[in-house]
Design a protein around this motif. Structure first.
Motif, mmCIF file in Angstrom:
data_model
loop_
_atom_site.group_PDB
_atom_site.id
_atom_site.type_symbol
_atom_site.label_atom_id
_atom_site.label_comp_id
_atom_site.label_asym_id
_atom_site.label_seq_id
_atom_site.Cartn_x
_atom_site.Cartn_y
_atom_site.Cartn_z
ATOM 1 N N ASN A 11 -6.277 -3.071 -12.096
ATOM 2 C CA ASN A 11 -6.439 -1.810 -11.366
ATOM 3 C C ASN A 11 -7.063 -2.020 -9.990
ATOM 4 O O ASN A 11 -6.797 -1.274 -9.053
ATOM 5 C CB ASN A 11 -7.319 -0.842 -12.160
ATOM 6 C CG ASN A 11 -6.558 -0.166 -13.278
ATOM 7 O OD1 ASN A 11 -5.328 -0.211 -13.304
ATOM 8 N ND2 ASN A 11 -7.284 0.436 -14.200
ATOM 9 N N LEU A 12 -7.906 -3.055 -9.869
ATOM 10 C CA LEU A 12 -8.560 -3.319 -8.590
ATOM 11 C C LEU A 12 -7.676 -4.142 -7.646
ATOM 12 O O LEU A 12 -7.597 -3.849 -6.456
ATOM 13 C CB LEU A 12 -9.893 -4.058 -8.816
ATOM 14 C CG LEU A 12 -11.069 -3.228 -9.339
ATOM 15 C CD1 LEU A 12 -12.267 -4.122 -9.614
ATOM 16 C CD2 LEU A 12 -11.448 -2.141 -8.341
ATOM 17 N N VAL A 13 -7.012 -5.169 -8.187
ATOM 18 C CA VAL A 13 -6.338 -6.128 -7.304
ATOM 19 C C VAL A 13 -4.878 -5.789 -7.039
ATOM 20 O O VAL A 13 -4.241 -6.454 -6.209
ATOM 21 C CB VAL A 13 -6.443 -7.565 -7.877
ATOM 22 C CG1 VAL A 13 -7.900 -7.960 -8.063
ATOM 23 C CG2 VAL A 13 -5.679 -7.685 -9.194
ATOM 24 N N HIS A 14 -4.324 -4.795 -7.714
ATOM 25 C CA HIS A 14 -2.897 -4.541 -7.510
ATOM 26 C C HIS A 14 -2.606 -3.993 -6.116
ATOM 27 O O HIS A 14 -1.471 -4.080 -5.632
ATOM 28 C CB HIS A 14 -2.369 -3.566 -8.578
ATOM 29 C CG HIS A 14 -2.602 -2.122 -8.253
ATOM 30 N ND1 HIS A 14 -3.835 -1.525 -8.409
ATOM 31 C CD2 HIS A 14 -1.759 -1.155 -7.762
ATOM 32 C CE1 HIS A 14 -3.749 -0.256 -8.044
ATOM 33 N NE2 HIS A 14 -2.503 -0.014 -7.651
ATOM 34 N N ALA A 15 -3.628 -3.429 -5.468
ATOM 35 C CA ALA A 15 -3.458 -2.925 -4.098
ATOM 36 C C ALA A 15 -4.482 -3.636 -3.213
ATOM 37 O O ALA A 15 -5.628 -3.171 -3.065
ATOM 38 C CB ALA A 15 -3.662 -1.415 -4.055
ATOM 39 N N PRO A 16 -4.137 -4.779 -2.619
ATOM 40 C CA PRO A 16 -5.099 -5.585 -1.849
ATOM 41 C C PRO A 16 -5.768 -4.814 -0.709
ATOM 42 O O PRO A 16 -6.960 -4.997 -0.456
ATOM 43 C CB PRO A 16 -4.240 -6.741 -1.315
ATOM 44 C CG PRO A 16 -3.102 -6.838 -2.281
ATOM 45 C CD PRO A 16 -2.815 -5.430 -2.708
ATOM 46 N N ARG A 17 -5.002 -3.949 -0.031
ATOM 47 C CA ARG A 17 -5.575 -3.217 1.097
ATOM 48 C C ARG A 17 -6.670 -2.275 0.611
ATOM 49 O O ARG A 17 -7.741 -2.176 1.215
ATOM 50 C CB ARG A 17 -4.473 -2.436 1.818
ATOM 51 C CG ARG A 17 -4.956 -1.705 3.066
ATOM 52 C CD ARG A 17 -3.771 -1.130 3.836
ATOM 53 N NE ARG A 17 -4.230 -0.383 5.005
ATOM 54 C CZ ARG A 17 -4.578 0.889 4.982
ATOM 55 N NH1 ARG A 17 -4.505 1.574 3.833
ATOM 56 N NH2 ARG A 17 -4.975 1.506 6.084
ATOM 57 N N ARG A 18 -6.399 -1.598 -0.494
ATOM 58 C CA ARG A 18 -7.407 -0.679 -1.042
ATOM 59 C C ARG A 18 -8.634 -1.467 -1.512
ATOM 60 O O ARG A 18 -9.771 -1.031 -1.341
ATOM 61 C CB ARG A 18 -6.820 0.119 -2.197
ATOM 62 C CG ARG A 18 -7.832 1.067 -2.837
ATOM 63 C CD ARG A 18 -7.250 1.741 -4.057
ATOM 64 N NE ARG A 18 -6.194 2.685 -3.689
ATOM 65 C CZ ARG A 18 -5.401 3.301 -4.556
ATOM 66 N NH1 ARG A 18 -5.562 3.059 -5.859
ATOM 67 N NH2 ARG A 18 -4.474 4.140 -4.157
ATOM 68 N N LEU A 19 -8.384 -2.630 -2.128
ATOM 69 C CA LEU A 19 -9.492 -3.450 -2.600
ATOM 70 C C LEU A 19 -10.366 -3.903 -1.431
ATOM 71 O O LEU A 19 -11.601 -3.920 -1.529
ATOM 72 C CB LEU A 19 -8.959 -4.665 -3.355
ATOM 73 C CG LEU A 19 -10.021 -5.667 -3.836
ATOM 74 C CD1 LEU A 19 -10.988 -5.001 -4.798
ATOM 75 C CD2 LEU A 19 -9.348 -6.877 -4.496
ATOM 76 N N LEU A 20 -9.730 -4.270 -0.321
ATOM 77 C CA LEU A 20 -10.486 -4.700 0.858
ATOM 78 C C LEU A 20 -11.360 -3.561 1.388
ATOM 79 O O LEU A 20 -12.541 -3.768 1.720
ATOM 80 C CB LEU A 20 -9.515 -5.178 1.940
ATOM 81 C CG LEU A 20 -10.153 -5.710 3.230
ATOM 82 C CD1 LEU A 20 -11.005 -6.937 2.922
ATOM 83 C CD2 LEU A 20 -9.077 -6.061 4.249
ATOM 84 N N LEU A 21 -10.792 -2.355 1.441
ATOM 85 C CA LEU A 21 -11.580 -1.204 1.905
ATOM 86 C C LEU A 21 -12.712 -0.890 0.930
ATOM 87 O O LEU A 21 -13.826 -0.551 1.346
ATOM 88 C CB LEU A 21 -10.656 0.010 2.060
ATOM 89 C CG LEU A 21 -9.620 -0.067 3.191
ATOM 90 C CD1 LEU A 21 -8.685 1.140 3.144
ATOM 91 C CD2 LEU A 21 -10.315 -0.137 4.548
ATOM 92 N N ALA A 22 -12.417 -1.012 -0.379
ATOM 93 C CA ALA A 22 -13.454 -0.754 -1.381
ATOM 94 C C ALA A 22 -14.583 -1.776 -1.268
ATOM 95 O O ALA A 22 -15.769 -1.428 -1.334
ATOM 96 C CB ALA A 22 -12.844 -0.800 -2.773
ATOM 97 N N THR A 23 -14.232 -3.046 -1.082
ATOM 98 C CA THR A 23 -15.238 -4.092 -0.925
ATOM 99 C C THR A 23 -16.100 -3.844 0.302
ATOM 100 O O THR A 23 -17.325 -4.009 0.273
ATOM 101 C CB THR A 23 -14.549 -5.464 -0.821
ATOM 102 O OG1 THR A 23 -13.803 -5.704 -2.014
ATOM 103 C CG2 THR A 23 -15.559 -6.575 -0.622
ATOM 104 N N ALA A 24 -15.446 -3.429 1.396
ATOM 105 C CA ALA A 24 -16.189 -3.143 2.624
ATOM 106 C C ALA A 24 -17.154 -1.977 2.423
ATOM 107 O O ALA A 24 -18.296 -2.008 2.904
ATOM 108 C CB ALA A 24 -15.223 -2.841 3.766
ATOM 109 N N GLY A 25 -16.707 -0.947 1.705
ATOM 110 C CA GLY A 25 -17.567 0.210 1.469
ATOM 111 C C GLY A 25 -18.781 -0.129 0.625
ATOM 112 O O GLY A 25 -19.917 0.238 0.953
ATOM 113 N N VAL A 26 -18.558 -0.852 -0.486
ATOM 114 C CA VAL A 26 -19.672 -1.260 -1.346
ATOM 115 C C VAL A 26 -20.579 -2.240 -0.604
ATOM 116 O O VAL A 26 -21.811 -2.164 -0.686
ATOM 117 C CB VAL A 26 -19.142 -1.884 -2.643
ATOM 118 C CG1 VAL A 26 -20.289 -2.433 -3.488
ATOM 119 C CG2 VAL A 26 -18.346 -0.863 -3.436
ATOM 120 N N GLY A 27 -19.964 -3.166 0.135
ATOM 121 C CA GLY A 27 -20.757 -4.135 0.897
ATOM 122 C C GLY A 27 -21.631 -3.463 1.941
ATOM 123 O O GLY A 27 -22.782 -3.864 2.155
#
Length: 394
Positions: A11-27
């Motif tokens: 669910n997290l890695v199937h959309a790399p762009r969304r995952l990158l934005l999510a990582t940036a937000g949490v980071g």
């Protein structure tokens, strides 16, 4: 053997762009919490830096000195009287001046600075470069300067980090900077000079009502015997010494003085509360960001979840799924945040001199906060799925 599909991971890695934005937000939220915690820890670590340098069994300060930055002193004669105690081996005073200490580099305005006396005997202060530079300050009118003093003083340094020849005044009298120490700044002191004890009489003659060497800021006391004294012995000697002049000084271990200083800055000053509030705000911001990320992810997969729910999967399955997804997301965001924090802490310490320390315990605390932040967001985002009828989700 049947292998389960790692739904949380997919669910997290199937959309790399969304995952990158999510990582940036949490980071971003994690860096915000790291920053607030870093400044709060600097607030608590920096005032006790000088205490950690005291190489003695007991320390004494005036009863009116509720924190080290307060200019309250006790008579030097109390240290002399302490030598009469059968358990006391040696004493040494530390003189500190802030109120009268104004330093000025030629061409720049004068600024307040902390001036600390160098003990007459070696081995009492464990300050970097102090003992190696002791001989340099034997001539009158010389001083060692803290290399981490704020740049606003305009001290000039050569390629080896040593002070250049420059015109400097302390209390409107010329002084030569002949070497460096490493001590650091705090929220009350932007820089430090160290001079011989006699210099206090030369530069601050009105200190102590005209007797500048007869008042002591911190008294260092060593006890007789090999090895570290027992807590019972330390307490007994401290009580006897305090009884020499009740109400004039308090005697305690360096660790107790550290604790007292830390508690004052933590609970009695608004700055400590401000940084705690800042950490809380970072947590709240992170919850909002993670909620949006996880809610969108769950919303996009709602038909699939509805199918699973219609097939009989219980709510605990979805709770476990979102818990795994939240923990993974917290790790994805925490690791780059940790890397950014190392660089940020180094930059702040280099620029300000404040001790921005990051150890395993402090990093672990932010990791726990980041994980709790993501879990809280995940549970909030999951409410619709847990309450809804499967048919209504299609």
């Amino acid at each position: 053997m049947i292998r389960r599909t790692p739904l949380a991971w997919k669910n997290l890695v199937h959309a790399p762009r969304r995952l990158l934005l999510a990582t940036a937000g949490v980071g971003f939220a994690a860096v915000l919490m790291f920053t607030q915690n870093g400044f709060k820890n600097a607030l608590l670590d920096s005032p006790i830096a000088i205490i950690k340098k005291l190489d003695c069994d007991l320390v004494a300060v005036s009863t009116a000195r509720y924190m080290l930055s307060v200019d309250q002193r006790f008579p030097r004669n109390l240290l002399r009287r302490a030598l009469a105690d059968p358990a006391v081996d040696a004493v040494e005073p530390v003189l500190i001046e802030r109120l009268l200490a104004q330093v000025r580099v030629a061409g720049h305005p004068a600024r307040a600075i902390r001036v600390i006396s160098v003990p007459n005997s070696p081995g009492w202060l464990d300050i970097d470069n102090l003992e190696k530079s002791r001989a340099k300050i034997q001539p009158a009118g010389t001083a060692l300067v803290d290399r981490q003093s704020r740049v606003e003083y305009q001290f000039e340094w050569d390629a080896n980090g040593q002070p250049k020849k420059q015109v400097v005044e302390l209390a409107k009298k010329r002084i030569r900077l002949v070497g460096t120490i490493q001590l650091g700044t705090d929220f009350a002191n932007e820089g430090t000079l160290m001079v011989r004890e006699q210099a206090f009489a030369d530069y601050f003659p009105i200190r102590g009502s005209g007797k500048p060497l007869e008042v002591v800021d911190v008294g260092m006391i060593r006890l007789k015997g090999d090895g570290a004294p027992s807590p019972e012995k330390l307490a007994a000697v401290a009580n006897r010494l305090e009884a020499l002049a009740e109400g004039q000084w308090v005697v305690m271990t360096p660790k107790q003085l550290e604790t007292r200083e830390t508690e004052f800055w933590k609970s009695q000053t608004p700055v400590g509360k401000i940084f705690s509030i800042g950490t809380l705000m970072g947590f709240i911001v992170g919850v909002i960001i993670c909620y949006q990320i996880l809610y969108t992810s769950l919303q996009d997969a709602m038909p699939e979840f509805a199918t699973l729910k219609a097939m009989g999967y219980p709510n605990r399955f979805f709770v476990g799924l979102v818990t795994q997804q939240s923990v993974l997301l917290s790790l994805f965001g925490f690791i780059p945040a940790l890397i950014v924090t190392f660089g940020l802490y180094w930059s702040v310490e280099w620029f300000s001199g404040l001790p921005m320390r990051l150890n395993v315990m402090r990093a672990g605390m932010v990791l726990l906060l980041t994980t709790a932040m993501c879990l809280t967001s995940g549970m909030l985002a999951l409410r619709k799925l847990l309450r809804a009828d499967p048919a209504s989700l299609f």
